[in-house]
Design an enzyme around this catalytic site. Structure first.
Site, PDB file in Angstrom:
ATOM      1  CE1 TYR A 116      -6.856 -50.607  41.630  1.00  5.53           C
ATOM      2  CE2 TYR A 116      -8.155 -48.976  42.817  1.00  5.53           C
ATOM      3  CZ  TYR A 116      -7.686 -50.266  42.682  1.00  5.53           C
ATOM      4  OH  TYR A 116      -8.050 -51.238  43.595  1.00  5.53           O
TER       5      TYR A 116
ATOM      6  CB  ALA B 277      -3.928 -67.066  43.732  1.00  2.00           C
TER       7      ALA B 277
ATOM      8  N   GLY C 285      -5.894 -61.927  47.092  1.00  2.00           N
ATOM      9  CA  GLY C 285      -6.050 -63.230  46.439  1.00  2.00           C
ATOM     10  C   GLY C 285      -5.553 -64.363  47.317  1.00  2.00           C
TER      11      GLY C 285
END
Ligand SMILES: NC(=O)c1ccc[n+]([C@@H]2O[C@H](COP(=O)([O-])OP(=O)(O)OC[C@H]3O[C@@H](n4cnc5c(N)ncnc54)[C@H](OP(=O)(O)O)[C@@H]3O)[C@@H](O)[C@H]2O)c1
Length: 315
Positions: A193, A10, A15
Site C-alpha cells: 500500500y 465513488a 469518493g
C-alpha cells in the site's frame, strides 16, 4: 457548459464524500461515478440526485484491477464525453491489513509516536495477490489501472484551450523507503500500500512533466485519516474514535503551507476544535526518479497490451 467530472471509487468512503462536496460546490456538474459494482453505484446516484436534482449524474462500470474492464470503460467514456474537466483517481485498496502490535507498543513509548500515528510507518503490513492480468493487485488497483485509464482517456483530457486536471488520492503513508524502481509492483515487500501511494506521487510528477504542454495537470492529495471501509479493516470504528483526538493533534502541529508546485501534496486536516483546513507538504521525491518510473510504466503497458492481445487472439 456543464463541467464534467469523473470519480473512481465513488461508491463509498472518501469518493462518496467527495461526490457530495463537488455537487455542493457546483449544482450543475456532470458527475460520472466510476465504480466496479453497478448496484452500489445506482444507489449512490439515486441518493445524490435526490439532494441535487439539477445535476447530471451518470455511471461507468470499471474495475481498475482488470485491464479489459479499464479498456471497455474508456471506450464507453470516449463515446459519451467530448472532454473531462476533472478526473479524481481515488479507488484504492489495502487488502488484509495487519497491525504490528509490537511496533505499536514500542512506538508508543518512543519520540517517534506522533510521526508513527500520522504516517502509520512500520505499523501496517498487507497481503497482496496476483490479478488475472498477472500483476500485483495493490499496484494494479491503486496505480496501474488508473495509469492505463488516463492513457486511454488522453483525447478527453488533453486540450490546449482549457486545461483538465487529474487529482490522485494518495496518502501520508506513501514512503520512499517502501518503493523500489527495480520492483515497482512491490512483489517482494510487505507494504504494497505504502509503495503504491509513493508510486502515485511519482506518477503525478511525471504526468506534469509529460502532459502540461498538452493542457493536462496533475495533483496529489491526502484525505487525512477517515473512518471508511478501508480503515475499519485495520481497527474497529470505536478504536478510531479514541485515536481521533491524537490524530487531530498531529495535524495541529504540522508544517506551514508552502507555495503551490507539482512536488507538493495537499493534505486535508482538522483542528482539535473540528474546523477543516488544507495544508501542503513537499513530497519526498525527485523528478528523475519520477521520469524513470513513468518509463517503466510505459514499458509494462507495452508488455501487458501485447499479452492481452495474444490472449484475445487465442480465445
Ligand atoms: N480512509 C483513510 O483514512 C485514507 C487515508 C489516506 C488515503 N486514503 C485513500 O482514499 C481512497 C479511498 O479509500 P476509502 O478510505 O474511501 O476506502 P473505501 O471506503 O474502501 O473506498 C474504496 C473505494 O475504491 C473502490 N475500489 C476498490 N477496488 C476497486 C477496483 N478494483 N475497481 C474499482 N473500484 C475499486 C471501492 O469500491 P467498492 O465499493 O466496490 O468496494 C470504493 O468505492 C483510497 O485510494 C485510499 O488509499 C484513505
Amino acid at each position: 457548459m456543464r463541467k464534467a467530472v469523473l470519480v473512481t471509487g465513488a461508491s463509498s468512503g472518501v469518493g462518496l464524500a467527495l461526490c457530495k462536496r463537488l455537487l455542493e460546490e457546483d449544482h450543475e456538474l456532470h458527475l460520472c461515478l466510476a465504480c466496479r459494482n453497478r448496484s452500489k453505484a445506482e444507489a449512490v446516484r439515486a441518493a445524490l440526485l435526490a439532494s441535487r436534482p439539477l445535476a447530471e449524474v451518470s455511471i461507468v462500470q470499471v474495475d481498475v484491477s482488470d485491464l479489459q474492464s479499464v479498456f471497455r470503460a474508456s471506450r464507453e467514456l470516449k463515446q459519451r464525453f467530448q472532454r473531462l474537466d476533472y478526473v479524481y483517481l481515488n479507488a484504492g485498496i489495502m487488502p488484509n491489513p495487519q497491525l504490528n502490535i509490537k511496533a505499536l507498543f514500542s512506538g508508543l513509548f518512543s519520540r517517534k509516536v506522533i510521526h508513527m500515528f500520522s504516517t502509520a510507518e512500520g505499523l501496517l503490513t498487507q497481503e497482496d495477490k496476483i490479478t488475472a492480468d498477472g500483476l500485483q493487485e495493490v499496484f494494479e488497483t491503486n496505480v496501474f489501472g488508473h495509469f492505463i485509464l488516463i492513457q486511454e482517456l488522453a483525447p478527453l483530457l488533453c486540450h490546449s484551450d482549457s486545461p483538465s486536471q487529474l487529482i490522485w488520492t494518495s496518502s501520508r503513508n506513501a514512503r520512499k523507503s517502501n518503493f523500489c524502481l527495480e520492483d515497482i509492483q512491490h512483489s517482494r515487500g510487505q507494504e504494497p500500500y505504502s509503495s503504491s501511494k509513493y508510486a502515485v506521487d511519482l506518477l503525478s510528477v511525471a504526468v506534469n512533466r509529460n502532459f502540461n504542454s498538452r493542457g493536462l495537470y496533475s495533483s496529489v492529495v491526502c484525505p487525512g485519516t477517515m473512518v471508511t471501509n478501508m480503515t475499519c479493516g485495520i481497527l474497529p470504528p470505536f478504536v478510531w474514535t479514541l485515536l481521533m483526538p491524537i490524530i487531530w493533534l498531529v495535524w495541529l502541529f504540522h508544517q506551514k503551507p508552502e507555495s503551490l508546485n507539482p512536488l507538493t501534496k495537499y493534505l486535508s486536516a482538522t483542528t482539535g476544535f473540528g474546523s477543516n483546513y488544507v495544508m501542503t507538504q513537499k513530497m519526498d521525491l525527485d523528478e528523475d526518479t519520477a521520469e524513470k518510473f513513468y518509463q517503466s510504466l510505459l514499458e509494462l503497458e507495452k508488455h501487458v497490451r501485447a499479452t492481452i492481445q495474444k490472449r484475445n487472439h487465442q480465445s
